[in-house]
Design an enzyme around this catalytic site. Structure first.
Site, PDB file in Angstrom:
ATOM      1  N   ASP A 103      34.236 -13.889  85.597  1.00 11.47           N
ATOM      2  CA  ASP A 103      34.627 -13.275  84.314  1.00 11.47           C
ATOM      3  C   ASP A 103      36.068 -12.790  84.422  1.00 11.47           C
ATOM      4  O   ASP A 103      36.591 -12.580  85.525  1.00 11.47           O
ATOM      5  CB  ASP A 103      33.695 -12.113  83.932  1.00 11.47           C
ATOM      6  N   ASP A 152      39.040 -11.150  96.515  1.00 12.53           N
ATOM      7  CA  ASP A 152      39.293 -10.529  95.209  1.00 12.53           C
ATOM      8  C   ASP A 152      40.226  -9.331  95.379  1.00 12.53           C
ATOM      9  O   ASP A 152      40.199  -8.387  94.608  1.00 12.53           O
ATOM     10  CB  ASP A 152      37.961 -10.113  94.563  1.00 12.53           C
ATOM     11  N   GLU A 197      32.073  -8.430  86.697  1.00  8.03           N
ATOM     12  CA  GLU A 197      32.864  -7.526  87.536  1.00  8.03           C
ATOM     13  C   GLU A 197      33.835  -6.710  86.706  1.00  8.03           C
ATOM     14  O   GLU A 197      33.997  -5.508  86.920  1.00  8.03           O
ATOM     15  CB  GLU A 197      33.625  -8.318  88.609  1.00  8.03           C
ATOM     16  N   GLU A 198      34.452  -7.368  85.736  1.00  4.90           N
ATOM     17  CA  GLU A 198      35.485  -6.681  84.952  1.00  4.90           C
ATOM     18  C   GLU A 198      34.912  -5.657  83.976  1.00  4.90           C
ATOM     19  O   GLU A 198      35.664  -4.950  83.306  1.00  4.90           O
ATOM     20  CB  GLU A 198      36.366  -7.694  84.209  1.00  4.90           C
ATOM     21  N   SER A 233      39.296  -1.280  92.384  1.00  2.00           N
ATOM     22  CA  SER A 233      37.855  -1.130  92.599  1.00  2.00           C
ATOM     23  C   SER A 233      37.164  -2.472  92.431  1.00  2.00           C
ATOM     24  O   SER A 233      37.496  -3.242  91.531  1.00  2.00           O
ATOM     25  CB  SER A 233      37.261  -0.158  91.576  1.00  2.00           C
TER      26      SER A 233
HETATM   27  N1  BES Z   1      40.092  -7.650  91.781  1.00  2.84           N
HETATM   28  C1  BES Z   1      40.192  -6.402  91.101  1.00  2.84           C
HETATM   29  C2  BES Z   1      40.211  -5.202  92.020  1.00  2.84           C
HETATM   30  C3  BES Z   1      41.337  -5.151  93.018  1.00  2.84           C
HETATM   31  C4  BES Z   1      42.640  -5.443  92.653  1.00  2.84           C
HETATM   32  C5  BES Z   1      41.084  -4.755  94.305  1.00  2.84           C
HETATM   33  C6  BES Z   1      43.651  -5.390  93.582  1.00  2.84           C
HETATM   34  C7  BES Z   1      42.099  -4.675  95.227  1.00  2.84           C
HETATM   35  C8  BES Z   1      43.397  -5.006  94.876  1.00  2.84           C
HETATM   36  C9  BES Z   1      39.013  -6.281  90.140  1.00  2.84           C
HETATM   37  O1  BES Z   1      38.778  -7.454  89.406  1.00  2.84           O
HETATM   38  C10 BES Z   1      39.290  -5.200  89.125  1.00  2.84           C
HETATM   39  O2  BES Z   1      40.181  -5.373  88.342  1.00  2.84           O
HETATM   40  N2  BES Z   1      38.477  -4.146  89.119  1.00  2.84           N
HETATM   41  C11 BES Z   1      38.517  -3.165  88.083  1.00  2.84           C
HETATM   42  C12 BES Z   1      37.132  -2.588  87.985  1.00  2.84           C
HETATM   43  C13 BES Z   1      36.787  -1.987  86.662  1.00  2.84           C
HETATM   44  C14 BES Z   1      37.122  -2.879  85.488  1.00  2.84           C
HETATM   45  C15 BES Z   1      35.325  -1.604  86.631  1.00  2.84           C
HETATM   46  C16 BES Z   1      39.536  -2.095  88.398  1.00  2.84           C
HETATM   47  O3  BES Z   1      39.850  -1.846  89.574  1.00  2.84           O
HETATM   48  O4  BES Z   1      40.046  -1.510  87.439  1.00  2.84           O
HETATM   49 MN    MN Z   2      38.883  -9.160  90.588  1.00  2.00          MN
HETATM   50 MN    MN Z   3      40.157  -7.452  87.648  1.00  2.00          MN
END
Ligand code: BES
Ligand code: MN
Ligand code: MN
Length: 458
Positions: free
Chosen positions: A91, A183, A156-157, A402
């Site tokens: 996603d 990721d 995930e998003e 995250s």
């Molecule tokens: N892949 C990212 C998280 C990430 C980015 C980890 C860079 C380490 C380095 C993930 O897809 C993401 O964007 N997570 C969101 C989670 C939220 C939408 C619940 C985030 O971190 O904001």
């Molecule tokens: Mn990601």
């Molecule tokens: Mn992301």
């Protein structure tokens, strides 16, 4: 330390096909947050299921959930060898503001050795590398030297709301010796990094209600509460002037950085001057006593993401707003508990309720922070794989983003987690013109072929 030369030549001869297939996946607008794209998310899941089958995975299945589906597939013909569970997400984030994209977000293009599309770097590109790396090994070797299970999700998003129950009810299906995830980011084009910590998250909305409707500021001004004044007063109470969070107890469960860890973090390349310049800033602000890397990866934050209320239209309006709203998220680190933090914030907001208004709170998603010991054999293989593909040792670091489900995988399946990414920090995750460097597409494939063919111990 190298990979089979037949696999090297396979990667070269199949490169165009590998790229074309990834572009096919990038054309699917699998935006999990928007219900009008529900069908597209399902199409992306089906696309991946087919790709897994074509790569030689078996028992491929698209598991429906109450939200978006989970794609599973496995290869279990290496008895006595470790089993790798591969997690990724198909996603993507919404694409707005659309006018800032040079090309359509779902019309992938390759410009300056970069693939431009929503999801190219987060996380369709990196997830796809695993499928193609395993396909390469199978097609040249006839078999895999490890067992593999894929668990690729479509939520995930939006915080993975349905994946934890899925893992819980499919513990046997997902049982493995190591969890491998691409990721996260690396540090720069020539500097890989292994991530051993992710921040958690909690989010809430604050509502301030004053009079039962907006009031004329000439008729009532001076005698009645103003919801925006109350909101700004309330929000200002959350931080001190340097950026420290003033919510009582906010930091009490934060595991302090050890001197060793601070020493390691200090070795990471970080040029605050260049960082400010790249962001168009002339000053950095944050918790006193911590470096930029510490502030952005190992310390918790409380951020306002949106504040609204009152008159937003053209010109001015003499009104006293009756209501105001704010959206807040916190990034959390070990051992902070999202529910406890939300309780503390709620207590703070209630006890700072400005005179004459009512403050209410709505709670949203949360994810626990994750931290792992990086002195593990499964991680050593990742070190060697990066060393092979990038010709330099990776750094170890925590990251500020995250991946909500990682902590749950760790807790429910109790297995080592290897966060081995191939994306760059400036590839516009979640922003217009997201892209993925072809250089890391190639190096990532070689690193993963190395990983899957050299994983002896976990
Ligand atoms: N892949 C990212 C998280 C990430 C980015 C980890 C860079 C380490 C380095 C993930 O897809 C993401 O964007 N997570 C969101 C989670 C939220 C939408 C619940 C985030 O971190 O904001
Ligand atoms: Mn990601
Ligand atoms: Mn992301």
């Amino acid at each position: 330390m190298s990979i089979d030369s037949r696999m090297e030549s396979h990667l070269q001869s199949q490169r165009q096909r590998h790229l074309d297939e990834l572009l096919g996946l990038l054309r699917i607008p699998s935006i999990s947050a928007l219900s009008i794209h529900k069908e597209d998310v399902a199409i992306a899941a089906a696309f991946l299921a087919e790709a897994l089958t074509a790569a030689g995975m078996e028992n491929v299945k698209v598991f429906p959930t109450e939200g978006h589906p989970v794609v599973y597939g496995d290869y279990l013909h290496a008895p006595g060898k470790p089993t790798v569970l591969v997690y990724g997400h198909y996603d993507v984030q919404p694409v707005d503001p659309l006018n800032l994209w040079d090309n359509g977000p779902f019309e992938p293009s390759i410009v300056n050795n970069k693939i431009f599309a929503r999801g190219a770097s987060d996380d369709k590109g990196p997830t796809y590398l695993h499928i193609k790396a395993l396909e390469t090994i199978l097609q040249t070797n006839g078999s895999l030297p490890v067992n593999v299970k894929f668990c690729i999700e479509g939520e995930e998003e939006i915080g993975s709301p349905h994946l934890e129950p899925f893992i819980d009810t499919h513990r046997d299906l997902l049982k493995a010796d190591v969890l491998l995830i691409s990721d996260t980011t690396i540090i720069g084009p020539n500097q890989p990094a292994i991530c051993y910590g992710l921040r958690g998250l909690c989010s809430l909305e604050v509502h301030v209600q004053a009079a039962k409707s907006d009031l004329h500021s000439g008729l009532f001004g001076g005698a009645v509460p103003n919801a925006l004044h109350a909101m700004t007063e309330l929000l200002a109470s959350l931080h001190d002037h340097e950026g420290k969070v003033l919510v009582e107890g906010f930091y009490e469960d934060v595991a302090p950085l050890t001197p060793e860890e601070r020493e390691e973090l200090a070795k990471l390349p970080q040029d605050d001057q260049a960082y400010m310049q790249s962001l168009g800033l002339n000053e950095l602000v944050g918790e006193p006593g911590f470096t930029t890397i510490e502030r952005t990866t190992a310390r918790p934050t409380l951020e306002l993401n949106g504040v609204y209320g009152g008159f937003q239209g053209e010109g001015s309006k003499t009104v006293i707003p009756a209501e105001a709203h704010a959206k807040i998220t916190c990034r959390l680190v070990n051992n902070q508990d999202p529910q406890k933090i939300l309780d503390q914030i709620e207590t703070h907001l209630k006890s700072h309720e400005p005179k004459g208004v009512t403050v209410t709170i709505t709670r949203h998603d949360h994810a626990k922070p994750f931290i792992a010991d990086y002195h593990q054999p499964a991680i050593q293989t990742a070190v060697d794989a990066y060393q092979f593909a990038y010709d330099v040792e990776p750094h170890f670091m925590r990251m500020g983003g995250s991946i909500p489900i990682v902590e749950a995988f760790d807790r429910l399946l109790n297995l080592p987690v290897v966060l081995m990414g191939f994306s760059l920090p400036d590839e516009n995750f979640h922003a217009p013109n997201e892209h993925f460097a072809l250089d890391n597409f190639d190096k990532g494939l070689r690193a993963l072929v190395y990983y899957y063919t050299h994983l002896e111990r976990v």
